[in-house]
Design a protein around this motif. Structure first.
Motif, short mmCIF file in Angstrom:
data_model
loop_
_atom_site.label_atom_id
_atom_site.label_comp_id
_atom_site.label_asym_id
_atom_site.label_seq_id
_atom_site.Cartn_x
_atom_site.Cartn_y
_atom_site.Cartn_z
N ARG A 30 0.86 -1.20 0.00
CA ARG A 30 0.00 0.00 0.00
C ARG A 30 0.88 1.22 0.00
O ARG A 30 1.91 1.24 0.67
N ALA A 31 0.41 2.25 -0.68
CA ALA A 31 1.14 3.52 -0.74
C ALA A 31 2.62 3.27 -1.06
O ALA A 31 3.52 3.88 -0.48
N GLY A 32 2.85 2.31 -1.98
CA GLY A 32 4.22 2.05 -2.43
C GLY A 32 5.10 1.32 -1.42
O GLY A 32 6.30 1.16 -1.63
N LYS A 33 4.52 0.88 -0.31
CA LYS A 33 5.34 0.18 0.69
C LYS A 33 4.76 -1.21 0.98
O LYS A 33 3.59 -1.47 0.77
N ARG A 34 5.66 -2.06 1.48
CA ARG A 34 5.25 -3.43 1.81
C ARG A 34 4.92 -3.52 3.30
O ARG A 34 5.64 -2.98 4.13
N PHE A 35 3.83 -4.21 3.61
CA PHE A 35 3.45 -4.43 5.02
C PHE A 35 3.18 -5.91 5.22
O PHE A 35 2.56 -6.55 4.37
N GLU A 36 3.66 -6.44 6.35
CA GLU A 36 3.49 -7.87 6.61
C GLU A 36 3.00 -8.10 8.04
O GLU A 36 3.29 -7.30 8.93
N ILE A 37 2.28 -9.20 8.22
CA ILE A 37 1.91 -9.59 9.59
C ILE A 37 2.30 -11.05 9.79
O ILE A 37 2.39 -11.82 8.83
N ALA A 38 2.52 -11.42 11.05
CA ALA A 38 2.92 -12.78 11.39
C ALA A 38 1.74 -13.52 12.00
O ALA A 38 1.19 -13.10 13.01
N CYS A 39 1.36 -14.63 11.37
CA CYS A 39 0.20 -15.38 11.83
C CYS A 39 0.59 -16.83 12.12
O CYS A 39 1.64 -17.29 11.70
N TYR A 40 -0.33 -17.52 12.80
CA TYR A 40 -0.16 -18.97 12.96
C TYR A 40 -0.67 -19.61 11.69
O TYR A 40 -1.78 -19.32 11.24
N ARG A 41 0.17 -20.48 11.13
CA ARG A 41 -0.09 -21.04 9.81
C ARG A 41 -1.49 -21.65 9.66
O ARG A 41 -2.20 -21.38 8.72
N ASN A 42 -1.89 -22.47 10.63
CA ASN A 42 -3.16 -23.20 10.47
C ASN A 42 -4.38 -22.34 10.77
O ASN A 42 -5.50 -22.80 10.67
N LYS A 43 -4.18 -21.09 11.13
CA LYS A 43 -5.33 -20.26 11.52
C LYS A 43 -5.78 -19.27 10.44
O LYS A 43 -6.88 -18.75 10.49
N VAL A 44 -4.90 -18.99 9.47
CA VAL A 44 -5.23 -17.97 8.46
C VAL A 44 -6.49 -18.36 7.68
O VAL A 44 -7.41 -17.56 7.53
N MET A 45 -6.51 -19.61 7.21
CA MET A 45 -7.67 -20.06 6.41
C MET A 45 -8.94 -20.08 7.27
O MET A 45 -10.02 -19.77 6.79
N GLY A 46 -8.77 -20.45 8.53
CA GLY A 46 -9.91 -20.46 9.46
C GLY A 46 -10.52 -19.08 9.60
O GLY A 46 -11.74 -18.92 9.61
N TRP A 47 -9.67 -18.07 9.68
CA TRP A 47 -10.13 -16.68 9.79
C TRP A 47 -10.88 -16.28 8.52
O TRP A 47 -11.95 -15.70 8.56
N ARG A 48 -10.30 -16.64 7.38
CA ARG A 48 -10.90 -16.24 6.10
C ARG A 48 -12.22 -16.95 5.84
O ARG A 48 -13.10 -16.40 5.19
N THR A 97 -7.30 -10.15 5.82
CA THR A 97 -8.40 -10.42 4.90
C THR A 97 -7.99 -10.24 3.44
O THR A 97 -8.34 -11.03 2.58
N LYS A 98 -7.20 -9.17 3.18
CA LYS A 98 -6.92 -8.83 1.78
C LYS A 98 -5.53 -9.20 1.29
O LYS A 98 -5.26 -9.20 0.10
N GLY A 99 -4.64 -9.49 2.24
CA GLY A 99 -3.25 -9.74 1.86
C GLY A 99 -3.04 -11.11 1.24
O GLY A 99 -3.94 -11.93 1.15
N GLU A 100 -1.78 -11.32 0.80
CA GLU A 100 -1.42 -12.60 0.18
C GLU A 100 -0.66 -13.44 1.18
O GLU A 100 0.30 -12.98 1.78
N LEU A 101 -1.08 -14.69 1.33
CA LEU A 101 -0.39 -15.59 2.25
C LEU A 101 0.87 -16.10 1.57
O LEU A 101 0.82 -16.64 0.47
#
Length: 258
Positions: A30-48, A97-101
């Protein structure tokens, strides 16, 4: 005197660095910059999918990073510019929600191998060799898929791909989608109880006669044949029997697997 100093040095890390392990990284730009978050692997799909609703179960830390693996935290002014807020948890939700895993090559490979096996399993469950009227084993289907160099498409469902595989395999081997029509003869004593157990494995019961014994004519998915055969053999101690009457072709127009 040197040792304690060396030990103290090794635990010191700069304050803007956070080290994390067993991480799934979700990334966005966003706005020309990269942003990342750290999640638990098995939980991302559950959230989505909506199965997991507690954000704290998904995030390893509700911090927004520029680079998770280096532990570099995003600056407040960059967050405001890109997201219009500096509320870290809200931004994490947006990225989640919108980022790429991000997936490592090793994980991608494991995932594709699993899908390959799943597709072969579906094909084996739904198809028969029309000449022998017998189902194929999963291993044989896997081998046939390798022979035609079938490559898994990670963004298509395994069921869709199984249909594709069946179409392709028809060019090289005897294979048809079919239901098997069976006649089951069950001793009166075990009949009723056994019928309950068989219900989950039977697609359609076409007829049922109860005289001295229970006779059922039914349609099944070929993949259930071995299980039904075994169940009848074990439960009736060899008194019950199973006979393949015919195969009922499944129309090609029926594009979906139930």
């Amino acid at each position: 005197p040197g040792a304690p100093y060396a030990a103290a040095m090794s635990i010191f890390t700069p304050t803007n660095q956070i080290r994390l392990t067993n991480v799934a990284v979700v990334r966005t730009r966003r706005a020309g910059k990269r942003f990342e978050i750290a999640c638990y692997r098995n939980k991302v799909m559950g959230w989505r999918s909506g199965a997991e609703k507690d954000i704290d179960e998904v995030l390893q830390t509700n911090t927004v990073f520029v680079n998770v693996s280096k532990g570099q935290v995003a600056k407040k002014e960059d967050l405001l510019k890109a997201f219009g807020t500096d509320d870290q948890t809200e931004i994490c939700k947006t990225i989640l929600t919108k980022g790429e895993l991000q997936v490592s090559d090793k994980e991608r490979h494991t995932q594709l191998e699993q899908m390959f096996r799943d597709i072969a399993t579906i094909v084996a469950e739904k198809c028969v060799n029309p000449e022998t009227k017998r189902p194929y084993t999963v291993i044989l289907i896997e081998r046939a898929m390798k022979d035609i160099h079938y490559s898994v498409k990670p963004n298509k469902s395994t069921k869709q791909q199984a249909l594709e595989v069946i179409r392709q395999l028809k060019e090289t081997m005897q294979i048809e989608r079919a239901h098997m029509r069976l006649r089951l003869i069950l001793p009166a004593k075990e009949g009723k109880k056994l019928k309950e157990k068989l219900k989950t494995l039977i697609k359609v019961i076409e007829s049922e006669d109860f005289d001295e014994q229970l006779e059922i004519v039914c349609l099944i998915d070929p993949g259930c044949f071995r299980e039904i055969d075994e169940l009848i053999r074990c439960e009736t101690k060899g008194k019950g029997s199973l006979e393949v009457l015919s195969l009922k072709d499944v129309e090609e127009g029926d594009e979906k697997f139930e």
